[in-house]
Design a protein around this motif. Structure first.
Motif, PDB file in Angstrom:
ATOM      1  N   HIS A 131       0.826  -1.204   0.000  1.00 44.63           N
ATOM      2  CA  HIS A 131       0.000   0.000   0.000  1.00 44.63           C
ATOM      3  C   HIS A 131       0.861   1.256   0.000  1.00 44.63           C
ATOM      4  O   HIS A 131       0.563   2.231  -0.707  1.00 44.63           O
ATOM      5  CB  HIS A 131      -0.917  -0.011   1.227  1.00 44.63           C
ATOM      6  CG  HIS A 131      -1.740   1.233   1.387  1.00 44.63           C
ATOM      7  ND1 HIS A 131      -2.848   1.484   0.607  1.00 44.63           N
ATOM      8  CD2 HIS A 131      -1.623   2.284   2.242  1.00 44.63           C
ATOM      9  CE1 HIS A 131      -3.384   2.643   0.964  1.00 44.63           C
ATOM     10  NE2 HIS A 131      -2.666   3.145   1.957  1.00 44.63           N
ATOM     11  N   TYR A 132       1.944   1.224   0.782  1.00 41.71           N
ATOM     12  CA  TYR A 132       2.819   2.394   0.905  1.00 41.71           C
ATOM     13  C   TYR A 132       4.049   2.314  -0.003  1.00 41.71           C
ATOM     14  O   TYR A 132       4.945   3.156   0.115  1.00 41.71           O
ATOM     15  CB  TYR A 132       3.269   2.562   2.353  1.00 41.71           C
ATOM     16  CG  TYR A 132       2.177   3.023   3.283  1.00 41.71           C
ATOM     17  CD1 TYR A 132       1.680   4.320   3.216  1.00 41.71           C
ATOM     18  CD2 TYR A 132       1.633   2.159   4.232  1.00 41.71           C
ATOM     19  CE1 TYR A 132       0.676   4.749   4.076  1.00 41.71           C
ATOM     20  CE2 TYR A 132       0.631   2.591   5.099  1.00 41.71           C
ATOM     21  CZ  TYR A 132       0.158   3.878   5.014  1.00 41.71           C
ATOM     22  OH  TYR A 132      -0.841   4.313   5.870  1.00 41.71           O
ATOM     23  N   LYS A 133       4.093   1.311  -0.888  1.00 40.82           N
ATOM     24  CA  LYS A 133       5.237   1.156  -1.818  1.00 40.82           C
ATOM     25  C   LYS A 133       6.557   1.027  -1.052  1.00 40.82           C
ATOM     26  O   LYS A 133       7.559   1.673  -1.372  1.00 40.82           O
ATOM     27  CB  LYS A 133       5.308   2.354  -2.769  1.00 40.82           C
ATOM     28  CG  LYS A 133       4.017   2.656  -3.516  1.00 40.82           C
ATOM     29  CD  LYS A 133       3.611   1.510  -4.416  1.00 40.82           C
ATOM     30  CE  LYS A 133       2.320   1.797  -5.156  1.00 40.82           C
ATOM     31  NZ  LYS A 133       1.842   0.657  -5.964  1.00 40.82           N
ATOM     32  N   LEU A 134       6.571   0.170  -0.041  1.00 40.43           N
ATOM     33  CA  LEU A 134       7.745   0.005   0.808  1.00 40.43           C
ATOM     34  C   LEU A 134       8.392  -1.368   0.685  1.00 40.43           C
ATOM     35  O   LEU A 134       9.240  -1.724   1.505  1.00 40.43           O
ATOM     36  CB  LEU A 134       7.356   0.245   2.276  1.00 40.43           C
ATOM     37  CG  LEU A 134       6.902   1.659   2.644  1.00 40.43           C
ATOM     38  CD1 LEU A 134       6.391   1.700   4.085  1.00 40.43           C
ATOM     39  CD2 LEU A 134       8.025   2.668   2.447  1.00 40.43           C
ATOM     40  N   MET A 135       8.005  -2.116  -0.321  1.00 39.66           N
ATOM     41  CA  MET A 135       8.528  -3.487  -0.443  1.00 39.66           C
ATOM     42  C   MET A 135      10.041  -3.533  -0.655  1.00 39.66           C
ATOM     43  O   MET A 135      10.699  -4.495  -0.282  1.00 39.66           O
ATOM     44  CB  MET A 135       7.821  -4.202  -1.592  1.00 39.66           C
ATOM     45  CG  MET A 135       6.383  -4.593  -1.300  1.00 39.66           C
ATOM     46  SD  MET A 135       6.238  -5.807   0.044  1.00 39.66           S
ATOM     47  CE  MET A 135       6.896  -7.268  -0.769  1.00 39.66           C
ATOM     48  N   GLY A 136      10.600  -2.484  -1.214  1.00 37.37           N
ATOM     49  CA  GLY A 136      12.042  -2.481  -1.483  1.00 37.37           C
ATOM     50  C   GLY A 136      12.845  -1.732  -0.455  1.00 37.37           C
ATOM     51  O   GLY A 136      13.986  -1.331  -0.723  1.00 37.37           O
ATOM     52  N   THR A 137      12.297  -1.530   0.736  1.00 35.50           N
ATOM     53  CA  THR A 137      12.982  -0.744   1.762  1.00 35.50           C
ATOM     54  C   THR A 137      13.053  -1.513   3.085  1.00 35.50           C
ATOM     55  O   THR A 137      12.589  -2.643   3.191  1.00 35.50           O
ATOM     56  CB  THR A 137      12.242   0.590   2.003  1.00 35.50           C
ATOM     57  OG1 THR A 137      10.937   0.317   2.543  1.00 35.50           O
ATOM     58  CG2 THR A 137      12.081   1.371   0.703  1.00 35.50           C
TER      59      THR A 137
END
Length: 592
Positions: A448-454
């Motif tokens: 949802h927050y586009k945090l998969m790569g962090t």
């Protein structure tokens, strides 16, 4: 001619005294000469000594003067440094005024008392030293203030990006811009660095808020293209223009860039006059229907829509008189103005409506999943973090303080994101997956927050557990203790605001309050929310995990460990140390 020597000789003979020889007289004359010069020299030395004393009394201690000059130089260097690192002039003006006062002063003159002069230079040195300390403190406080502001502005931008993502807005450029500024925030050192990041975040947010209006104008162009295709007309040129506009919108980082795109769209719409003529009635109907739909939404949200119903009637009348492109352009201008005039009330009404829906969902779900605590015999709603004492209070406060359209847009973004967190909490509540493993709700939030790569710290209130993710994979997990029912931890997406080691927590509550605690040394602390909300070690606790947020009997025997926290997230010292060492200011924090 008178012979003086003869007269003198006569006088000597008359007195019966022999006349001194010429050599004897010369000797006396030469003997008397040096004695006068000695007296003159002594007098000169005496005067010089007195003058030196007077000058010493007048000038004072040279070392004190040198020290004052050095302190002045050090202050001027500190002031120049403050200006160069971006401390705002408004904050420096009181210091500069004191500097001017000191520069306009002068040492007193006193021929007899050097202490007065010495006191002046001693005081001058102290005042310049104090100004240096004040200036350095202003640099530190400004840096902290603007760093927190930059973090807050980036948080708002990130939550707005996540909210608009589901509406399929072209956000790749703005998302990369956000990520670049997040990276810059980690490297920033001075107020000017954080101020620039805040300015970037606010400009990007303004662009994001204007994007719906620009896309709405672009939709008019698309409507024309669709209608031309239905009537078998060539729309290839218009389609290329549409694609170009969409590309420019997707690349925009400033609201002025979107304004220019809107002007291009208006011009292209006007140039489509020939093919456009037949489409005018349908386009007018589309706009009138859209306005009527939003007027009805106002009523749904509980907002008085009487004035907008009158506007709707006027639009219908104007729409009926549209016959050509010029009429349509005039109608569209009125329509856009009327629609824009409604946006503040519409957004305010929607935000208020969704907050009420949010509170209702919290109450309905909490009432249906009551937790009975065997230790105190009381019943609790498990979703306390979403109640009025938790994030619900923050949303209410944010709504009540909003005044501009942008404020209400932010409220709407925040409540929609918190509603999603609540939905994930309710799902996770019934998830039996071990806390040491990845949970489906974690992944949904990361996506949802586009945090998969962090790198992200995920805290689950349902499980009373913490998981550290890197690139969508669990790296480590452990159980925690979060806020007690009266002082819950705050669900949401947060950035690290402060990192501290070897600090002391002081109670914000007075003695006698049930929430008061003595000064408490803390080894590792990560601040996630303003107001003193931290993830930190709790060396006084033995027990963690489900149920420890309520009153219980901690096996340590320490009575202060029998309750949940004051809104913080507690963990054992060794785990807090590991988390502190393996995360940074760049780590996001998701709580649900």
């Amino acid at each position: 001619m008178v012979n003086c020597e003869a007269d003198v000789e006569k006088d000597y003979f008359a007195m019966g005294v022999s006349q001194p020889s010429i050599s004897t007289r010369d000797h006396r004359r030469h003997a008397q000469g040096p004695s006068k010069r000695v007296r003159f020299s002594l007098l000169f030395l005496l005067c010089m000594g007195m003058l030196s004393g007077l000058l010493t009394a007048c000038g004072g201690d040279a070392h004190l003067q040198q020290d004052a000059q050095q302190q002045q130089k050090s202050f001027e260097q500190a002031l120049s440094h403050a200006q160069s690192v971006g401390v705002p002039n408004t904050l420096l003006q009181p210091i500069e005024k004191q500097q001017q006062d000191l520069q306009s002063s002068s040492a007193p003159w006193n021929f007899f008392d050097a202490s007065i002069v010495d006191d002046y230079y001693r005081n001058l040195s102290q005042r310049y030293g104090a100004l240096s300390i004040q200036t350095e403190g202003l640099i530190d406080s400004s840096t902290d203030r603007y760093r927190q502001q930059a973090v807050s502005d980036l948080d708002h931008l990130q939550s707005s990006l996540a909210n608009k993502q589901k509406e399929n807005f072209p956000l790749d450029t703005l998302t990369k811009f956000y990520q670049q500024n997040m990276s810059q925030e980690q490297k920033a050192q001075y107020p000017k660095d954080y101020l620039a990041i805040s300015a970037n975040a606010k400009e990007a947010l303004a662009t994001l808020n204007q994007m719906p209006t620009t896309l709405q104008k672009l939709q008019t162009l698309k409507d024309i293209i669709d209608l031309m295709k239905e009537s078998k007309q060539d729309s290839s040129t218009l389609q290329k223009q549409y694609d170009g506009n969409y590309s420019e919108i997707s690349k925009a980082l400033k609201s002025q860039e979107l304004t220019q795109v809107e002007k291009n769209i208006d011009k292209q719409t006007e140039q489509a006059a020939g093919s456009f003529q037949k489409l005018i009635p349908q386009l007018v109907k589309n706009k009138v229907d859209q306005y009527d739909t939003q007027v009805q939404q106002l009523k749904t949200y509980g907002v008085d829509n009487t004035q907008y119903q009158k506007v709707s009637g006027d639009l219908h009348t104007k729409g009926d008189s549209v016959k050509n492109l010029q009429d349509y352009l005039a109608f569209a201008k009125v329509y856009n103005s009327d629609l824009q005039g409604m946006q503040k009330d519409l957004t305010m009404g929607k935000a208020s409506y969704e907050i009420k829906q949010f509170h209702q969902e919290v109450a309905n779900w909490g009432g249906a999943h009551v937790y009975h605590n065997p230790y105190d015999g009381k019943d609790y709603w498990p979703d306390m973090g979403y109640m009025t004492k938790g994030i619900g209070e923050d949303l209410d406060r944010e709504l009540s303080s909003a005044s501009k359209l942008a404020d209400y847009q932010q409220v709407l973004t925040d409540v929609e994101n918190e509603a999603f967190h609540l939905q994930m909490y309710e799902t996770d509540f019934n998830d039996k997956t071990p806390y040491t493993q990845s949970h489906a709700t974690d992944i949904q939030l990361l996506q949802h927050y586009k945090l998969m790569g962090t790198q992200v710290i995920v805290v689950s209130f349902a499980e009373q557990a913490l998981r550290l993710y890197e690139n969508g994979v669990v790296v480590r997990s452990f159980q925690i203790t979060a806020g007690r029912p009266e002082l819950p931890a705050v669900p949401g997406l947060w950035s690290v605001m402060w990192r501290k080691t070897k600090t002391v927590f002081k109670s914000p509550y007075p003695k006698g309050s049930p929430y008061y605690y003595a000064d408490t040394p803390i080894n590792y602390a990560i601040m996630y929310h303003e107001g003193g909300y931290f993830l930190h070690d709790s060396w006084w606790r033995n027990d963690y995990g489900p149920g420890t947020q309520y009153f219980h009997r901690d096996s340590s025997g320490n009575t202060s460990a029998n309750y949940g926290t004051h809104g913080c997230v507690n963990m054992p010292t060794d785990q807090a140390a590991w988390l502190y060492d393996h995360t940074s200011y760049n780590t996001s924090i998701l709580m649900y």
